[in-house]
Design a protein around this motif. Sequence first.
Motif, PDB file in Angstrom:
ATOM      1  N   LYS A 250       4.067  12.884 -26.443  1.00 31.87           N
ATOM      2  CA  LYS A 250       5.266  13.569 -26.082  1.00 31.87           C
ATOM      3  C   LYS A 250       5.755  13.255 -24.565  1.00 31.87           C
ATOM      4  O   LYS A 250       6.867  13.102 -24.206  1.00 31.87           O
ATOM      5  N   ALA A 251       4.680  12.998 -23.665  1.00 27.58           N
ATOM      6  CA  ALA A 251       4.960  12.670 -22.343  1.00 27.58           C
ATOM      7  C   ALA A 251       5.528  11.314 -22.279  1.00 27.58           C
ATOM      8  O   ALA A 251       6.409  11.190 -21.287  1.00 27.58           O
ATOM      9  N   ALA A 252       4.932  10.571 -23.077  1.00 25.82           N
ATOM     10  CA  ALA A 252       5.458   9.162 -23.122  1.00 25.82           C
ATOM     11  C   ALA A 252       6.830   9.127 -23.309  1.00 25.82           C
ATOM     12  O   ALA A 252       7.682   8.386 -22.712  1.00 25.82           O
ATOM     13  N   GLU A 253       7.286   9.729 -24.382  1.00 26.63           N
ATOM     14  CA  GLU A 253       8.756   9.902 -24.616  1.00 26.63           C
ATOM     15  C   GLU A 253       9.341  10.361 -23.905  1.00 26.63           C
ATOM     16  O   GLU A 253      10.694  10.052 -23.439  1.00 26.63           O
ATOM     17  N   GLY A 254       8.886  11.365 -22.799  1.00 32.13           N
ATOM     18  CA  GLY A 254       9.728  11.956 -21.816  1.00 32.13           C
ATOM     19  C   GLY A 254       9.827  11.075 -20.574  1.00 32.13           C
ATOM     20  O   GLY A 254      10.418  11.503 -19.564  1.00 32.13           O
ATOM     21  N   GLY A 255       9.185  10.074 -20.522  1.00 35.28           N
ATOM     22  CA  GLY A 255       9.255   8.980 -19.573  1.00 35.28           C
ATOM     23  C   GLY A 255       7.865   9.087 -18.434  1.00 35.28           C
ATOM     24  O   GLY A 255       8.126   8.221 -17.297  1.00 35.28           O
ATOM     25  N   ASP A 256       6.919   9.595 -18.561  1.00 38.60           N
ATOM     26  CA  ASP A 256       5.718   9.593 -18.041  1.00 38.60           C
ATOM     27  C   ASP A 256       5.209   8.205 -18.148  1.00 38.60           C
ATOM     28  O   ASP A 256       4.536   7.832 -19.174  1.00 38.60           O
ATOM     29  N   ALA A 257       4.950   7.440 -17.045  1.00 36.54           N
ATOM     30  CA  ALA A 257       4.142   6.132 -17.243  1.00 36.54           C
ATOM     31  C   ALA A 257       2.843   6.300 -17.491  1.00 36.54           C
ATOM     32  O   ALA A 257       2.491   5.293 -18.224  1.00 36.54           O
TER      33      ALA A 257
ATOM     34  N   THR B 287       1.593  15.632 -19.704  1.00 31.48           N
ATOM     35  CA  THR B 287       0.537  14.784 -19.475  1.00 31.48           C
ATOM     36  C   THR B 287      -0.728  15.378 -18.721  1.00 31.48           C
ATOM     37  O   THR B 287      -1.968  15.099 -19.092  1.00 31.48           O
ATOM     38  N   LEU B 288      -0.479  16.645 -18.138  1.00 31.57           N
ATOM     39  CA  LEU B 288      -1.618  17.240 -17.764  1.00 31.57           C
ATOM     40  C   LEU B 288      -2.482  18.100 -18.774  1.00 31.57           C
ATOM     41  O   LEU B 288      -3.663  18.040 -18.985  1.00 31.57           O
ATOM     42  N   ILE B 289      -1.653  18.514 -19.827  1.00 34.32           N
ATOM     43  CA  ILE B 289      -2.367  19.016 -20.703  1.00 34.32           C
ATOM     44  C   ILE B 289      -3.232  17.847 -21.608  1.00 34.32           C
ATOM     45  O   ILE B 289      -4.250  18.302 -22.261  1.00 34.32           O
ATOM     46  N   ALA B 290      -2.519  16.968 -21.865  1.00 32.16           N
ATOM     47  CA  ALA B 290      -3.347  15.988 -22.489  1.00 32.16           C
ATOM     48  C   ALA B 290      -4.608  15.570 -21.813  1.00 32.16           C
ATOM     49  O   ALA B 290      -5.574  15.472 -22.456  1.00 32.16           O
ATOM     50  N   GLU B 291      -4.280  15.440 -20.831  1.00 28.65           N
ATOM     51  CA  GLU B 291      -5.690  14.990 -19.936  1.00 28.65           C
ATOM     52  C   GLU B 291      -6.590  15.996 -19.903  1.00 28.65           C
ATOM     53  O   GLU B 291      -8.028  15.677 -20.121  1.00 28.65           O
TER      54      GLU B 291
ATOM     55  N   LYS C 102      -0.988  27.372 -16.760  1.00 24.53           N
ATOM     56  CA  LYS C 102       0.321  27.376 -16.038  1.00 24.53           C
ATOM     57  C   LYS C 102       1.049  25.884 -16.663  1.00 24.53           C
ATOM     58  O   LYS C 102       2.215  26.053 -16.392  1.00 24.53           O
ATOM     59  N   ALA C 103       0.456  24.882 -17.070  1.00 23.33           N
ATOM     60  CA  ALA C 103       1.151  23.860 -17.513  1.00 23.33           C
ATOM     61  C   ALA C 103       1.560  24.009 -18.946  1.00 23.33           C
ATOM     62  O   ALA C 103       2.567  23.450 -19.414  1.00 23.33           O
ATOM     63  N   LEU C 104       0.741  24.881 -19.681  1.00 24.81           N
ATOM     64  CA  LEU C 104       1.187  24.669 -21.141  1.00 24.81           C
ATOM     65  C   LEU C 104       2.632  25.412 -21.544  1.00 24.81           C
ATOM     66  O   LEU C 104       3.387  24.771 -22.246  1.00 24.81           O
TER      67      LEU C 104
END
Length: 383
Positions: free
Chosen positions: A165-172, A140-144, A126-128
């Motif tokens: 990618k998630a960091a660049e998108g603003g996920d702390a 972030t969920l995919i990375a985890e 669902k996340a991909l």
Amino acid sequence: MSLTPQHRLRPFLVTLAACLTALPLVAAAQQSDPSVVTRPPVENPGTFKNERVEPSNEPNAQPSQGGDKPAASAGANDVKPSEGIGIFDRMGAKLPDLPPEKTYKGPVDDAYGAFQRGYYLTAFQKALPRAQLGDPAAQTLIAELMSQGLGVKRDTKNAAFWYGKAAEGGDASSMFKYALILIEGQDVPRDRKKADEWMKKAADAGQASAEFNWAQSLTADNPGLKGLQLALPYYEKSAAQGIADAEYAVSQLYMSLPDISPEKKSEARIWLLRAANAGYDTAQLDMGVWLINGTGGKPDLEAGFTWMKIAAYRGNVAAQNKLSHLYINAIGTKQDPIAAATWYVISRRAGFKDPELEDFYLGIEDDQQKAAIDAANKFHPAK
């Protein structure tokens, strides 16, 4: 469910401790305010007089061995099922109606819902698609999932890509994790400068572990008073979110830094207690010292002994050494030479040398030495 790990880089606390010892002692507080006490000079464990450790004397709860047995039925056909009388019926009160449920109108994240229920492959599927479209939370969920191998084959290199990618998108959370990956340099080229940038961004975004780690970096990169003053606001923010290492750091800085307000100084012991209650053994050791010496508040010898014993049982070698002194000098407990010798043997085996305790140990009876060695052989640190 938060995916943020509680990373605590305790080796950095060596830097903090070193900086604190370089600061002048705080001037004595007004005697009219017993909650504000000067931090005592650092002393060797041998100068701290203390005692021995034994398991709790509280009796274990025993299952009931008796109880009334139901009377034998006159016949199998006489047995009838209960009609389900509840406690409110027995009390003669009407069971109150349940409050109406509020309708949830927020967004529903099916991917995280599947993750929370343990359906990891479903969460990944669902996340991909969302991650590929640039959704930071999904990335972030995919990375985890990839980093831990949940539902899919473990792949730390691709996990690092998605964290980035998630960091660049603003996920702390991903900012923090990506900073750690850049520091380690295993799945991406090591880059300390870029790691610091992401760590600061995560800290400024309110990520608790990043706040603590950025504070540690500030103390390391700015030796002395300046670094501690720069780091204090980040320690405070991290402590407010429950990071035990930050709670401990705040307690030390509130007692040691100049120009700290009386209100903050009066809170130093509270922050130390929070860290001790969280299981941080260094905080438990200091809690014992503070209570016995009256640092940050009124002395309480028995409570100080209890915290010292807790830290000793958790394997803190300095606490084990001090506990031996407490037993010798009957501070917060009864004098007990065998207990004192036991903790001395335990701390000595861990490499803690103390000539004063060695002289004490050699001066007790042979049977007491044997009892102490037998007790030390049975000791296992609490988990």
